[in-house]
Design a protein around this motif. Structure first.
Motif, PDB file in Angstrom:
ATOM      1  N   UNK A   1       0.824  -1.216   0.000  1.00 14.70           N
ATOM      2  CA  UNK A   1       0.000   0.000   0.000  1.00 14.70           C
ATOM      3  C   UNK A   1       0.855   1.261   0.000  1.00 14.70           C
ATOM      4  N   UNK A   2       2.188   1.074  -0.023  1.00 11.06           N
ATOM      5  CA  UNK A   2       3.138   2.194  -0.083  1.00 11.06           C
ATOM      6  C   UNK A   2       2.997   3.124   1.116  1.00 11.06           C
ATOM      7  N   UNK A   3       2.829   2.515   2.290  1.00 10.24           N
ATOM      8  CA  UNK A   3       2.690   3.257   3.543  1.00 10.24           C
ATOM      9  C   UNK A   3       3.923   3.002   4.406  1.00 10.24           C
ATOM     10  N   UNK A   4       4.509   4.072   4.897  1.00 13.49           N
ATOM     11  CA  UNK A   4       5.636   3.969   5.830  1.00 13.49           C
ATOM     12  C   UNK A   4       5.130   4.425   7.184  1.00 13.49           C
ATOM     13  N   UNK A   5       5.216   3.519   8.148  1.00 16.04           N
ATOM     14  CA  UNK A   5       4.808   3.861   9.516  1.00 16.04           C
ATOM     15  C   UNK A   5       5.740   3.155  10.498  1.00 16.04           C
ATOM     16  N   UNK A   6       5.810   3.707  11.684  1.00 16.86           N
ATOM     17  CA  UNK A   6       6.652   3.146  12.741  1.00 16.86           C
ATOM     18  C   UNK A   6       6.075   1.820  13.215  1.00 16.86           C
ATOM     19  N   UNK A   7       6.961   0.879  13.443  1.00 20.76           N
ATOM     20  CA  UNK A   7       6.539  -0.380  14.053  1.00 20.76           C
ATOM     21  C   UNK A   7       5.990  -0.094  15.449  1.00 20.76           C
ATOM     22  N   UNK A   8       4.909  -0.751  15.846  1.00 23.35           N
ATOM     23  CA  UNK A   8       4.388  -0.525  17.194  1.00 23.35           C
ATOM     24  C   UNK A   8       5.349  -0.997  18.293  1.00 23.35           C
ATOM     25  N   UNK A   9       6.339  -1.811  17.941  1.00 22.20           N
ATOM     26  CA  UNK A   9       7.297  -2.306  18.925  1.00 22.20           C
ATOM     27  C   UNK A   9       8.553  -1.445  19.009  1.00 22.20           C
ATOM     28  N   UNK A  10       8.723  -0.531  18.059  1.00 24.27           N
ATOM     29  CA  UNK A  10       9.879   0.366  18.068  1.00 24.27           C
ATOM     30  C   UNK A  10       9.472   1.606  18.850  1.00 24.27           C
ATOM     31  N   UNK A  11      10.168   1.872  19.941  1.00 26.38           N
ATOM     32  CA  UNK A  11       9.686   2.883  20.890  1.00 26.38           C
ATOM     33  C   UNK A  11      10.245   4.289  20.691  1.00 26.38           C
ATOM     34  N   UNK A  12      11.283   4.455  19.907  1.00 27.90           N
ATOM     35  CA  UNK A  12      11.931   5.756  19.764  1.00 27.90           C
ATOM     36  C   UNK A  12      11.334   6.525  18.572  1.00 27.90           C
ATOM     37  N   UNK A  13      10.266   7.250  18.838  1.00 29.24           N
ATOM     38  CA  UNK A  13       9.560   7.989  17.778  1.00 29.24           C
ATOM     39  C   UNK A  13      10.456   9.047  17.150  1.00 29.24           C
ATOM     40  N   UNK A  14      11.269   9.732  17.947  1.00 26.16           N
ATOM     41  CA  UNK A  14      12.159  10.752  17.396  1.00 26.16           C
ATOM     42  C   UNK A  14      13.149  10.132  16.412  1.00 26.16           C
TER      43      UNK A  14
END
Length: 183
Positions: free
Chosen positions: A147-160
């Motif tokens: 779907x060509x969507x880039x999003x953070x993994x829910x298990x990766x905690x460092x949003x910055x």
């Protein structure tokens, strides 16, 4: 898994990737896959209708062997692959020790380690079994990739870190159809 059939068909068509998968299989490493940008960028190129561009900066080989955590082993495997192929892009990492670098709980498998990678679309690995069948390791599935969507993994905690990484990679300039979701 949704998109498994088109993913496998697309993978089989990429001769260099198939050669690389065979080389990696010959190492006989447990739970071993080629993953990350090599796979992700290739699929994005296909979905954008681009000719093969090989924009990946490395060829990530990941495996899981809790019985031998020596970094020297990975360095030696990289050296072997570089000598064999003449390609300096090889990067080999035993996921059984990567929790130490990442500051997380120990991973239980390669799949578990991939779950913690920054982006869902990067957390995909491919291997060939002994009958040359493509096996996929994608703990978050293939939906975001297709779907060509880039999003953070829910298990990766460092949003910055995730936000800085996505900005630094400049993926949307290379693949304008992407939707990038900031954390």
């Amino acid at each position: 898994m949704l998109y498994e059939a088109p993913f496998i068909q697309t993978t089989i068509k990429y001769e260099q990737l198939m050669h690389d998968l065979r080389r990696v299989r010959s190492l006989h490493l447990p739970q071993c896959y080629i993953g990350a940008g090599y796979i992700r960028n290739y699929i994005w190129d296909v979905l954008h209708g681009y000719a093969l561009r090989e924009l990946h900066s490395d060829i990530d080989v990941v495996y899981y062997d809790a019985s031998d955590l020596r970094e020297e082993r990975d360095i030696e495997l990289e050296r072997q692959l570089r000598e064999l192929t003449g390609n300096a892009k090889w990067s080999v990492k035993n996921q059984a020790r990567m929790h130490l670098r990442n500051g997380t709980v120990p991973y239980r498998s390669t799949e578990d380690a991939l779950r913690y990678w920054p982006e869902i679309v990067t957390a995909i690995g491919v291997q060939l079994d002994e009958e040359d069948r493509v096996n996929i390791c994608a703990p978050h599935g293939l939906h975001d990739l297709y779907q060509l969507v880039v999003r953070k993994s829910p298990f990766f905690t460092d949003a910055d870190y995730y936000n800085q990484r996505v900005q630094k990679k400049r993926w949307q300039e290379q693949w304008p159809k992407l939707t990038i979701i900031t954390a």
